[in-house]
Scaffold this motif. Structure first.
Motif, short mmCIF file in Angstrom:
data_model
loop_
_atom_site.label_atom_id
_atom_site.label_comp_id
_atom_site.label_asym_id
_atom_site.label_seq_id
_atom_site.Cartn_x
_atom_site.Cartn_y
_atom_site.Cartn_z
N SER A 13 0.82 -1.20 0.00
CA SER A 13 0.00 0.00 0.00
C SER A 13 0.86 1.26 0.00
O SER A 13 2.07 1.23 0.30
CB SER A 13 -0.91 0.00 1.23
N THR A 14 0.23 2.37 -0.30
CA THR A 14 0.89 3.68 -0.25
C THR A 14 1.48 3.96 1.13
O THR A 14 2.56 4.56 1.25
CB THR A 14 -0.11 4.78 -0.63
N ASN A 42 -6.13 -5.47 -5.18
CA ASN A 42 -4.69 -5.33 -5.08
C ASN A 42 -4.34 -3.88 -4.79
O ASN A 42 -5.23 -3.03 -4.63
CB ASN A 42 -4.02 -5.81 -6.38
N GLY A 43 -3.04 -3.59 -4.73
CA GLY A 43 -2.56 -2.28 -4.37
C GLY A 43 -2.27 -1.40 -5.56
O GLY A 43 -2.42 -1.81 -6.71
N PRO A 44 -1.85 -0.16 -5.30
CA PRO A 44 -1.63 0.80 -6.39
C PRO A 44 -0.52 0.35 -7.33
O PRO A 44 0.52 -0.14 -6.90
CB PRO A 44 -1.24 2.08 -5.64
N GLY A 45 -0.79 0.48 -8.62
CA GLY A 45 0.17 0.08 -9.64
C GLY A 45 0.03 -1.36 -10.09
O GLY A 45 0.64 -1.75 -11.09
N SER A 46 -0.76 -2.14 -9.39
CA SER A 46 -1.01 -3.53 -9.78
C SER A 46 -2.50 -3.73 -10.01
O SER A 46 -3.33 -3.17 -9.29
CB SER A 46 -0.53 -4.51 -8.70
N ALA A 47 -2.80 -4.54 -11.00
CA ALA A 47 -4.20 -4.77 -11.35
C ALA A 47 -4.89 -5.67 -10.34
O ALA A 47 -4.28 -6.65 -9.86
CB ALA A 47 -4.30 -5.39 -12.74
N LEU A 74 -13.89 -0.96 -3.27
CA LEU A 74 -13.57 0.10 -2.32
C LEU A 74 -12.10 0.47 -2.38
O LEU A 74 -11.27 -0.25 -2.94
CB LEU A 74 -13.96 -0.33 -0.91
N SER A 75 -11.79 1.62 -1.76
CA SER A 75 -10.44 2.16 -1.87
C SER A 75 -10.02 2.85 -0.59
O SER A 75 -10.85 3.33 0.18
CB SER A 75 -10.38 3.15 -3.03
N ASP A 130 -5.71 2.08 -4.68
CA ASP A 130 -5.27 1.24 -3.55
C ASP A 130 -6.53 0.54 -3.05
O ASP A 130 -7.21 1.00 -2.13
CB ASP A 130 -4.64 2.09 -2.46
N SER A 131 -6.85 -0.59 -3.67
CA SER A 131 -8.15 -1.24 -3.44
C SER A 131 -8.18 -1.96 -2.11
O SER A 131 -7.18 -2.53 -1.65
CB SER A 131 -8.44 -2.23 -4.57
N SER A 132 -9.36 -1.97 -1.51
CA SER A 132 -9.57 -2.70 -0.25
C SER A 132 -10.72 -3.68 -0.44
O SER A 132 -10.58 -4.71 -1.09
CB SER A 132 -9.80 -1.74 0.91
#
Length: 719
Positions: A72-73, A122-127, A178-179, A158-160
């Motif tokens: 995550s960020t 998944n997290g930022p930058g990844s699908a 969600l994010s 940054d998905s949750s």
């Protein structure tokens, strides 16, 4: 009433034969005799529990389940403390929460091909991944990640959490993703394997609160799915965890479906933000830390209520001079979509670190019970006087914050029986309820570990609690003995569904990060006489001789999180599966959303006891189970399905056999409607079934079966 058709008249005459009585024979005895004769009841042998074993399909590259959770960020903030090499008590709440992220899981048939697919965030930058199940296409269990083709990869987010439902009643499932640190995303399923981003147009993606979980349900009976979103706080710090009880939190949100995939935020107007039940009084209306939420007809009065699980975290409880903020909140619906917080009335105002929620009938008494995940004693004990490795912040009291079940009583209140012979239960995030061994009762799954400041607990090896049928549980320590090593997986989201269609539920879990096998784990050393006593922790920072000062341990960084897809090998017990189908837009009186979300389904094996499960549009933590519900028969040859639909209509189907996969449509006339005569009831049932056949939902044979069961149920209710 309109004149009956010749077919109705003929059927009415046939049913009339059922009502004839021999001299001296009562109508009640006649009805029971008819049921026994018509259904051909057979004797059932005793249940064979068998041995359940799971294996991790994701460990085999041939299955195509390649996944790694990107950090995550907030991880950059945490790494700043690692680089500094020291952490003080003044820094403790500046450490980010969930710094490696919080992946969620949904199990759904997105392409309507008859097998269950997997969506994992998944997290930022990844699908994000959408694993399309190839069971129907190839005959064996394998997956293809089609998220990019489908247009729901959400790479920038940054998905949750995630939840799904057919929000426009067009026959396919739509996704709410969600994010954290950004707005949520809403994707409409086009029905051709692709999705359209309607985040802004729908009004579901217009702010940037830190959301954790979501759930769909129809709050006002208009046949359209509404959605509730649970919100928390800014995860870039832990201020809300231990310093500020309310001011740093965001209120939960309720969105009303206006049709055409347009939603209106009615959080305040509905009463959802009017929280209550806190102790001491004076904090009504305060926002809480809600990790999990679900929409469910908990009291089975025909409308959809809202439950959310709130976190006490590091705030002292009222018994220690603080505030009881971590409650299991129940918002009761008046039937129109207006809610009242009845937490105190229903006696779920028990302070705890409530994380995940699951709902089902645990003691087979017909009421819906709740299982909530919680802190557990093990990792938490390291910060208490029981084992003050990191300073004695709070007294240790066994059982106060245990992951545990609350049993609903006949008067609608909930009792807390404790955890019984288990003695203690560990921390967890996610939880789901299912009859994993198909013996006819509802068992418990709960996964996850705690990461806070200087340490990460590794205390939950994958909790499976086997039910004895009366809500007395034992840990099944063998079920996952040959599967993934959950003590080294920091599991967040988890969901269940029968991926290989063998009649036994499988478990899918996603971790935010994993611990390399070469890294040693430290024993907690808390001996309570529980099967969960073998608990460990990972010391990222070690205590020094100076109280409240810790230094970096030099431990290597954890690797990216993983996906575990644990497939049940099953046993010899029998089973049946049910999918609900609402008939709004398909029948003249239909009012239930297309997937039947919100229905409560009960199954009674022949000569057995009913077990009930609700069809939930999101629960667990950040996740959603399959909408298809499996029921165990033990060794019974068949059983009976009862459904309470949103709106209060009740339907029944007799003689559901082992191995059947039932698509149960809403027949919008209730078997217990006291205002209907038999002819009027027959007319309405026939019309609804005609409509369902014309709409391609059922065929002629299924129509006849549902009609016969409807007639028998009407008679049985009046016997």
């Amino acid at each position: 009433m309109q004149p009956s058709s010749p077919r109705i008249q003929q059927t009415s005459s046939s049913v009339g034969l059922f009502l004839q009585r021999s001299p001296g024979q009562s109508r009640s005895r006649t009805a029971r005799s008819i049921l026994v004769t018509a259904l051909g009841l057979l004797a059932a042998t005793s249940a064979l529990a068998g041995t359940i074993r799971f294996h991790d399909a994701a460990a085999d590259p041939a299955t195509g389940l390649e996944y790694a959770r990107t950090r995550s960020t907030a991880d950059a903030i945490y790494q700043g403390f690692v680089s500094a090499g020291v952490l003080t008590i003044a820094d403790l709440f500046d450490v980010p929460s969930k710094w490696r992220g919080s992946p969620g899981v949904a199990i759904l048939d997105f392409d309507d091909d008859g097998d269950l697919d997997i969506y994992v965030t998944n997290g930022p930058g990844s699908a994000n991944s959408l694993f399309s199940n190839q069971l129907r296409e190839t005959g064996h269990l394998s997956f293809v990640d089609v998220a990019q083709v489908a247009g729901i990869e959400a790479t920038a987010q940054d998905s949750s959490g995630v939840c799904f439902g057919d929000t426009d009643n067009d026959g396919d499932r739509d996704l709410l993703v969600l994010s954290n640190f950004g707005p949520n995303l809403f994707f409409e399923n086009r029905g051709d394997g692709t999705f359209q981003d309607l985040s802004v147009a729908s009004n579901l993606g217009t702010d940037d609160r830190d959301s954790s979980s979501c759930s769909f349900g129809d709050i006002d009976g208009d046949g359209l799915l509404d959605v509730v979103v649970s919100n928390t706080f800014d995860w870039s710090s832990n201020i809300a965890i231990g310093l500020e009880p309310f001011a740093a939190n965001d209120h939960n949100q309720l969105f009303h479906n206006l049709g055409g995939n347009a939603f209106l935020d009615i959080s305040d107007a509905s009463g959802l933000t009017a929280t209550a039940g806190f102790s001491p009084p004076g904090f009504d209306g305060s926002p809480t830390i809600s990790w999990a939420v679900t929409m469910v007809d908990y009291d089975q009065d025909g409308d959809i209520d809202i439950l959310h699980a709130d976190d006490q975290a590091g705030i002292p409880e009222v018994s220690s001079g603080g505030i009881d903020r971590g409650l299991l909140h129940i918002f009761e619906n008046d039937g129109s979509g207006s809610f009242t917080d009845v937490t105190s009335l229903r006696q779920t105002n028990r302070a705890g670190c409530w994380m995940g929620l699951s709902v089902g009938d645990l003691n087979r008494d017909g009421t819906l019970d709740v299982f909530g995940t919680n802190c557990g004693p093990y990792g938490r004990s390291l910060f208490t006087d029981a084992n003050p490795v990191y300073g004695a912040f709070q007294p240790f009291v066994l059982g106060v914050r245990a992951s545990r079940w609350l049993l609903q009583q006949a008067d609608g209140t909930f009792s807390d029986p404790g955890v019984g012979a288990l003695v203690a239960t560990p921390f967890a995030w996610s939880t789901s309820l299912a009859d994993y061994d198909n013996d006819g009762d509802t068992d418990v799954f709960f996964y996850g570990d705690l990461a806070f400041g200087p340490l990460i607990s590794h205390e939950n090896p994958g909790g499976v609690l086997e039910n004895d049928g009366s809500a007395n549980f034992r840990r099944d320590g063998e079920a996952f003995s040959g599967s993934a090593n959950h003590l080294r997986r920091h599991v967040q989201g988890m969901a269940i569904g029968d991926l290989d269609d063998n009649g036994f539920p499988d478990l899918i879990s996603a971790s935010s990060h994993d611990v390399q096998e070469a890294i040693p784990l430290s024993a907690v050393g808390l001996s309570l006489g529980s099967d969960f006593d073998n608990a460990f922790y990972q010391a990222n920072f070690l205590p020094t001789d100076t109280f409240g000062v810790w230094t970096y341990s030099g431990i290597p960084d954890n690797v990216d999180g993983s996906l575990a897809v644990e497939i049940s090998g099953g046993n010899r017990n029998r089973w049946a599966k049910v999918r609900t189908r609402g008939s709004v837009g398909l029948t003249s009186r239909g009012r239930v959303n297309r997937d039947g979300i919100g229905a409560v389904v009960s199954f009674r094996p022949h000569r057995g006891t009913s077990a009930a499960q609700p069809v939930l549009g999101g629960s667990s933590y950040a996740s959603q189970d399959s909408l298809e519900i499996g029921f165990g028969l033990g060794r019974a040859p068949f059983g009976r399905i009862d459904i309470l639909w949103p709106g209060g209509v009740r339907n029944r189907l007799y003689r559901v056999r082992h191995g059947e996969r039932i698509l149960f449509p809403e027949i919008p006339v209730s078997i217990d409607d006291p205002t209907l005569t038999l002819p009027a009831y027959l007319s309405r049932v026939h019309q609804a079934l005609d409509d369902l056949q014309a709409g391609g939902v059922i065929n002629h044979r299924q129509k006849a079966r549902f009609f016969i069961s409807a007639v028998l149920a009407f008679l049985e209710e009046r016997a």
